[in-house]
Design an enzyme around this catalytic site. Structure first.
Site, PDB file in Angstrom:
ATOM      1  N   CYS A   4      42.158  34.147  26.732  1.00  0.00           N
ATOM      2  CA  CYS A   4      41.906  33.120  25.710  1.00  0.00           C
ATOM      3  C   CYS A   4      42.916  33.214  24.578  1.00  0.00           C
ATOM      4  O   CYS A   4      43.394  34.303  24.254  1.00  0.00           O
ATOM      5  CB  CYS A   4      40.509  33.306  25.109  1.00  0.00           C
ATOM      6  SG  CYS A   4      39.243  33.410  26.337  1.00  0.00           S
ATOM      7  N   LYS A  39      39.414  41.579  32.509  1.00  0.00           N
ATOM      8  CA  LYS A  39      39.990  40.603  33.446  1.00  0.00           C
ATOM      9  C   LYS A  39      41.377  40.218  32.965  1.00  0.00           C
ATOM     10  O   LYS A  39      41.532  39.571  31.914  1.00  0.00           O
ATOM     11  CB  LYS A  39      39.076  39.371  33.538  1.00  0.00           C
ATOM     12  CG  LYS A  39      39.558  38.365  34.556  1.00  0.00           C
ATOM     13  CD  LYS A  39      38.462  37.388  34.885  1.00  0.00           C
ATOM     14  CE  LYS A  39      38.907  36.348  35.885  1.00  0.00           C
ATOM     15  NZ  LYS A  39      37.788  35.453  36.269  1.00  0.00           N
TER      16      LYS A  39
HETATM   17  C1  LIG Z   1      36.713  25.751  37.783  1.00  0.00           C
HETATM   18  C2  LIG Z   1      37.056  27.165  37.373  1.00  0.00           C
HETATM   19  C3  LIG Z   1      36.470  27.705  36.233  1.00  0.00           C
HETATM   20  C4  LIG Z   1      36.774  29.014  35.845  1.00  0.00           C
HETATM   21  N1  LIG Z   1      36.169  29.537  34.728  1.00  0.00           N
HETATM   22  C5  LIG Z   1      36.428  30.820  34.377  1.00  0.00           C
HETATM   23  C6  LIG Z   1      35.768  31.405  33.250  1.00  0.00           C
HETATM   24  O1  LIG Z   1      34.922  30.789  32.592  1.00  0.00           O
HETATM   25  N2  LIG Z   1      36.096  32.693  32.924  1.00  0.00           N
HETATM   26  C7  LIG Z   1      37.005  33.419  33.652  1.00  0.00           C
HETATM   27  O2  LIG Z   1      37.248  34.591  33.332  1.00  0.00           O
HETATM   28  N3  LIG Z   1      37.615  32.900  34.742  1.00  0.00           N
HETATM   29  C8  LIG Z   1      37.351  31.629  35.115  1.00  0.00           C
HETATM   30  N4  LIG Z   1      37.963  31.106  36.227  1.00  0.00           N
HETATM   31  C9  LIG Z   1      38.895  31.939  37.014  1.00  0.00           C
HETATM   32  C10 LIG Z   1      38.200  32.510  38.260  1.00  0.00           C
HETATM   33  O3  LIG Z   1      37.083  33.299  37.895  1.00  0.00           O
HETATM   34  C11 LIG Z   1      39.181  33.358  39.115  1.00  0.00           C
HETATM   35  O4  LIG Z   1      39.586  34.496  38.402  1.00  0.00           O
HETATM   36  C12 LIG Z   1      40.428  32.587  39.518  1.00  0.00           C
HETATM   37  O5  LIG Z   1      40.104  31.240  39.838  1.00  0.00           O
HETATM   38  C13 LIG Z   1      41.156  33.209  40.721  1.00  0.00           C
HETATM   39  O6  LIG Z   1      40.336  33.296  41.860  1.00  0.00           O
HETATM   40  P1  LIG Z   1      40.255  32.142  43.016  1.00  0.00           P
HETATM   41  O7  LIG Z   1      41.674  31.812  43.426  1.00  0.00           O
HETATM   42  O8  LIG Z   1      39.453  32.757  44.118  1.00  0.00           O
HETATM   43  O9  LIG Z   1      39.590  30.962  42.399  1.00  0.00           O
HETATM   44  C14 LIG Z   1      37.688  29.795  36.618  1.00  0.00           C
HETATM   45  C15 LIG Z   1      38.265  29.229  37.773  1.00  0.00           C
HETATM   46  C16 LIG Z   1      37.955  27.932  38.159  1.00  0.00           C
HETATM   47  C17 LIG Z   1      38.588  27.378  39.415  1.00  0.00           C
END
Ligand SMILES: Cc1cc2nc3c(=O)[nH]c(=O)nc-3n(C[C@H](O)[C@H](O)[C@H](O)COP(=O)(O)O)c2cc1C
Length: 310
Positions: free
Chosen positions: A133, A168
């Site tokens: 953030c 994270k």
């Molecule tokens: C629609 C969406 C909303 C997300 N919201 C958050 C969030 O609120 N906080 C966070 O730490 N990561 C958030 N992420 C990131 C995911 O938790 C994850 O770390 C990232 O998408 C990589 O994994 P993936 O390729 O399997 O989606 C979000 C991802 C997506 C696609």
């Protein structure tokens, strides 16, 4: 066939299997209950949607854009605020037969500390800190882009909670290792890597950026090679301290998940792939079990960091 046990120990939290449903892709867990065939006991943990001190309405639409093999999102941390999550939502989900991980965000170091303090007095099993953030007091650069500000956030959360902390990490940095070292020194118990990569999509007919926020976070299969490299680099820093990693970024199959385990992850996260198949978590867990049998490994963490040419 008798499968080897799938449970893993993530910084003291016992997960029934290494598959974690990722923040922002599984709501606050309740939505999954409506999906036919979904079994909470089939995943190791669920990371709740990112939560801030006050409610946030999020970014203007459009908030999602599909890209080749990926998804761009600019949700803008829409959430009902920490007190609402703790008082109204957690009582309804605390009994579920899986682990719950709060995911916290903030605009200032103090806000992170305050949200962590509220979740400390709640039934969540761990607190994940989203350090991607913008730091509003330091010109808007992400906390996670700089070791000093990353450490400030982890320190504030460490002082606010005795629950395990998962930091994270953002991939939007030249080298993830100094940030990780700073987080270890500040007291993190685990890492999650990677969060989304910053990206943009353009509509040439209307000559506009597609996302209302112009830029967004890229996730899904497109980011997997980047994520694997970051996890492998992170493991070199985290392993000497016995700090586990939840590897994530584009995982959509058991093969993908095993790649992350071999690169150094203890657990694996599934986010974007859930939008295509909400049951994929249990399928990945079953595929990992089959691989353990085939390769003669006694348990999941025997795979962690075992690349033969690393
Ligand atoms: C629609 C969406 C909303 C997300 N919201 C958050 C969030 O609120 N906080 C966070 O730490 N990561 C958030 N992420 C990131 C995911 O938790 C994850 O770390 C990232 O998408 C990589 O994994 P993936 O390729 O399997 O989606 C979000 C991802 C997506 C696609």
């Amino acid at each position: 066939m008798n499968h080897p046990p799938l449970h893993v120990n993530l910084a003291g939290i016992a997960l029934a299997n290494p598959v974690v449903l990722l923040s922002g892709c599984a709501g606050f867990g309740e939505e999954l209950a409506n999906i036919q065939g979904f079994d909470f006991a089939s995943v190791g943990a669920i990371c709740l949607k990112g939560t801030t001190l006050e409610p946030r309405r999020g970014n203007p639409p459009p908030r999602l854009a599909e890209t080749p093999a990926g998804l761009l999102n600019a949700i803008g941390l829409q959430n009902p605020g920490a007190r609402y999550v703790i008082e109204q939502i957690l009582p309804r989900i605390a009994h579920l037969p899986t682990r719950l991980i709060a995911n916290i965000a903030g605009s200032t170091v103090a806000e992170y500390g305050e949200v962590a303090r509220l979740f400390d007095d709640s039934p969540v099993d761990a607190i994940e800190i989203n350090i991607s953030c913008p730091n509003v007091k330091e010109g808007g650069a992400a906390f996670g882009a700089d070791p000093h500000s990353a450490a400030q956030v982890v320190t504030a959360v460490r002082q606010a909670t005795s629950k395990p902390i998962i930091t994270k990490l953002s991939p939007n940095v030249t080298d993830i290792r100094p940030i990780a070292t700073a987080a270890i020194d500040a007291g993190t118990n685990a890492f999650a890597a990677i969060n989304t990569l910053m990206g943009m999509a353009v509509d040439i007919d209307n000559r506009r950026a597609i996302l209302g926020n112009k830029q967004g976070g890229l996730s899904g299969a497109a980011i997997k090679p980047v994520a694997l490299l970051k996890v492998w680099q992170l493991y070199q820093v985290a392993n000497p301290h016995a700090i586990p990693i939840i590897g994530q970024g584009g995982i959509g199959s058991a093969t993908d998940a095993i790649e992350f385990l071999l690169a150094g992850a203890t657990a694996v996260g599934v986010g974007t792939a859930l939008f295509q198949n909400p049951l994929i978590g249990s399928e990945i867990a079953a595929g990992i079990a089959q691989y353990l049998v085939k390769q003669n490994f006694p348990y999941v963490s025997a795979l962690t960091g075992t690349l033969q040419n690393a």
